[in-house]
Design a protein around this motif. Sequence first.
Motif, short mmCIF file in Angstrom:
data_model
loop_
_atom_site.label_atom_id
_atom_site.label_comp_id
_atom_site.label_asym_id
_atom_site.label_seq_id
_atom_site.Cartn_x
_atom_site.Cartn_y
_atom_site.Cartn_z
N VAL A 23 -5.55 15.09 -5.68
CA VAL A 23 -5.34 13.62 -5.43
C VAL A 23 -4.21 13.17 -4.90
CG1 VAL A 23 -5.43 11.36 -6.73
CG2 VAL A 23 -7.18 12.99 -7.54
N ALA A 24 -3.01 13.73 -5.25
CA ALA A 24 -1.91 13.20 -4.72
C ALA A 24 -1.69 13.85 -3.29
CB ALA A 24 -0.76 13.88 -5.47
N VAL A 25 -2.45 14.87 -2.86
CA VAL A 25 -2.18 15.51 -1.58
C VAL A 25 -3.24 14.54 -0.73
CG1 VAL A 25 -3.26 17.23 0.02
CG2 VAL A 25 -1.92 18.02 -2.09
N ASN A 26 -4.16 13.99 -1.17
CA ASN A 26 -5.18 13.28 -0.23
C ASN A 26 -4.32 11.92 -0.15
OD1 ASN A 26 -7.10 15.14 0.22
ND2 ASN A 26 -8.20 14.55 -1.65
N ALA A 27 -3.86 11.54 -0.87
CA ALA A 27 -2.96 10.19 -0.85
C ALA A 27 -1.83 10.36 0.06
CB ALA A 27 -2.47 9.60 -2.27
N LEU A 28 -1.24 11.56 -0.02
CA LEU A 28 -0.19 11.55 0.95
C LEU A 28 -0.74 11.82 2.52
CD1 LEU A 28 2.88 12.05 1.29
CD2 LEU A 28 2.64 14.30 1.18
N ARG A 30 -3.27 10.37 3.68
CA ARG A 30 -3.78 9.12 3.90
C ARG A 30 -2.62 8.14 4.48
NH1 ARG A 30 -7.47 9.73 -0.38
NH2 ARG A 30 -9.52 10.18 0.67
N ALA A 31 -1.40 8.32 3.66
CA ALA A 31 -0.45 7.39 4.17
C ALA A 31 0.20 7.97 5.34
CB ALA A 31 0.59 7.74 2.91
N ARG A 32 0.40 9.27 5.38
CA ARG A 32 1.03 9.79 6.75
C ARG A 32 0.17 9.88 8.08
NH1 ARG A 32 5.99 12.03 5.41
NH2 ARG A 32 6.52 11.09 3.35
N MET A 33 -0.84 9.65 7.90
CA MET A 33 -2.00 9.65 9.02
C MET A 33 -1.93 8.17 9.64
SD MET A 33 -5.73 10.09 7.64
CE MET A 33 -6.95 8.97 7.24
N GLU A 50 -11.80 13.11 6.61
CA GLU A 50 -12.61 12.96 5.52
C GLU A 50 -14.02 13.15 5.77
OE1 GLU A 50 -11.99 8.89 5.16
OE2 GLU A 50 -9.70 8.92 4.67
N ALA A 51 -14.23 14.18 6.46
CA ALA A 51 -15.55 14.90 6.90
C ALA A 51 -16.36 16.05 5.93
CB ALA A 51 -15.51 15.61 8.13
N GLY A 52 -15.51 15.95 4.82
CA GLY A 52 -15.99 16.85 3.61
C GLY A 52 -15.76 18.17 3.91
N GLY A 53 -14.66 18.36 4.22
CA GLY A 53 -14.08 19.74 4.25
C GLY A 53 -13.79 20.14 2.85
N LYS A 54 -13.44 21.50 2.75
CA LYS A 54 -13.15 22.02 1.39
C LYS A 54 -11.81 22.10 1.09
CE LYS A 54 -16.89 25.38 1.57
NZ LYS A 54 -17.47 25.15 2.91
N LEU A 78 3.88 20.27 1.02
CA LEU A 78 3.65 21.55 1.90
C LEU A 78 2.20 21.66 1.88
CD1 LEU A 78 6.12 24.12 0.17
CD2 LEU A 78 6.42 22.44 2.24
N ALA A 79 1.58 21.26 0.82
CA ALA A 79 -0.21 21.27 1.02
C ALA A 79 -0.56 20.30 2.22
CB ALA A 79 -0.89 20.98 -0.18
N ALA A 80 -0.11 19.04 2.23
CA ALA A 80 -0.25 18.14 3.23
C ALA A 80 -0.09 18.52 4.57
CB ALA A 80 0.22 16.62 2.93
N THR A 81 1.12 19.01 4.77
CA THR A 81 1.67 19.93 5.97
C THR A 81 0.65 20.87 6.43
OG1 THR A 81 3.86 19.81 5.41
CG2 THR A 81 3.28 21.24 7.07
N VAL A 82 0.07 21.74 5.67
CA VAL A 82 -0.91 22.71 6.09
C VAL A 82 -2.13 22.05 6.16
CG1 VAL A 82 -2.33 24.44 5.07
CG2 VAL A 82 0.10 24.51 4.55
#
Length: 333
Positions: A23-28, A30-33, A50-54, A78-82
């Motif tokens: 949840v935190a990664v997805n929020a970050l 969205r904020a950074r894109m 947001e196309a349903g990737g794993k 780091l997860a958002a970076t990846v």
Amino acid sequence: MTDSAIVARPHDRLAKELADDLVAVNALIRARMESRHAPRIPEVTAHLVEAGGKRLRPMLTLAAARLCGYDGPWHIHLAATVEFIHTATLLHDDVVDESAQRRGRPTANLLWDNKSSVLVGDYLFARSFQLMVEPGNLRVLEILSNAAATIAEGEVLQLSAAQNLATDEDIYLQIVRGKTAALFSAATESGAVIANAPDDHVRALFNYGDALGIAFQIADDLLDYQGDSTATGKNIGDDFRERKLTLPVIKAVGQATEDERAFWKRTIELGRQDARDLDHALELMAKYNTLAATRNDARHWADTAKSAIAALPDHRIRTLLHDLADYVVARLA
């Protein structure tokens, strides 16, 4: 498929285990894109992100950090970076491959145009570097920046090798290590490093990511010839039609007679294909049993991934990573 069956899949069980972090990664993400000045950037990015990737790659970073006992905030960055690096490469790949579909949906280059896809991909690469700097860890920065360079190098190597019958299994493995495994191994290694894990744990998680990425790509290439198009989002034989020399074909070319080699030269190198050629290609792969041999290679790399983490401390995350390696090749049964 029932909810319980979905949760039973290793990547879904891993997502459940890491739910708060995701949840935190997805929020970050969205904020950074976002972009104040160029609204097309979030439009194009959201179409893919947001196309349903794993979210497999960022999950590997989160899992490695958790497995190594990390309790700080930076594994989220780091997860958002990846994920940004991965998304950028997908945008660029679809332009290079002239793709019209990804994950069962029209590609960004089809919905917008090639220029938008390339430039938004560049923006995401830039964002990824901003994110990877923020933890202030030079070793992590080195890992992720090296991975970005290696991915680009692998893609360029594939351009020159994909339609060249001289491409052998060693070159194929080099391409796979560049374009796919490099980000898997950077994801797991950076998660361990941010947790200040011992060097042998960092090395084990790097080796796991490397082998998992290779198994993943080999399996993906095999599924192009024997997968379920509704599950893969690709039509059977797309790689053949796009003249890509992947492992099942490389193995067939390596054993081909003179006439068979002429067929591969016409269809792959020269690009002169007719409606019956895919069936003949599949016949040649069956003749030399290359689909089964490719399946065995994928299983070998999955076993290598499992062996890499066998000595790590017993932990439910380790069990999920072990099961994930099995799942990557279970699709090939």
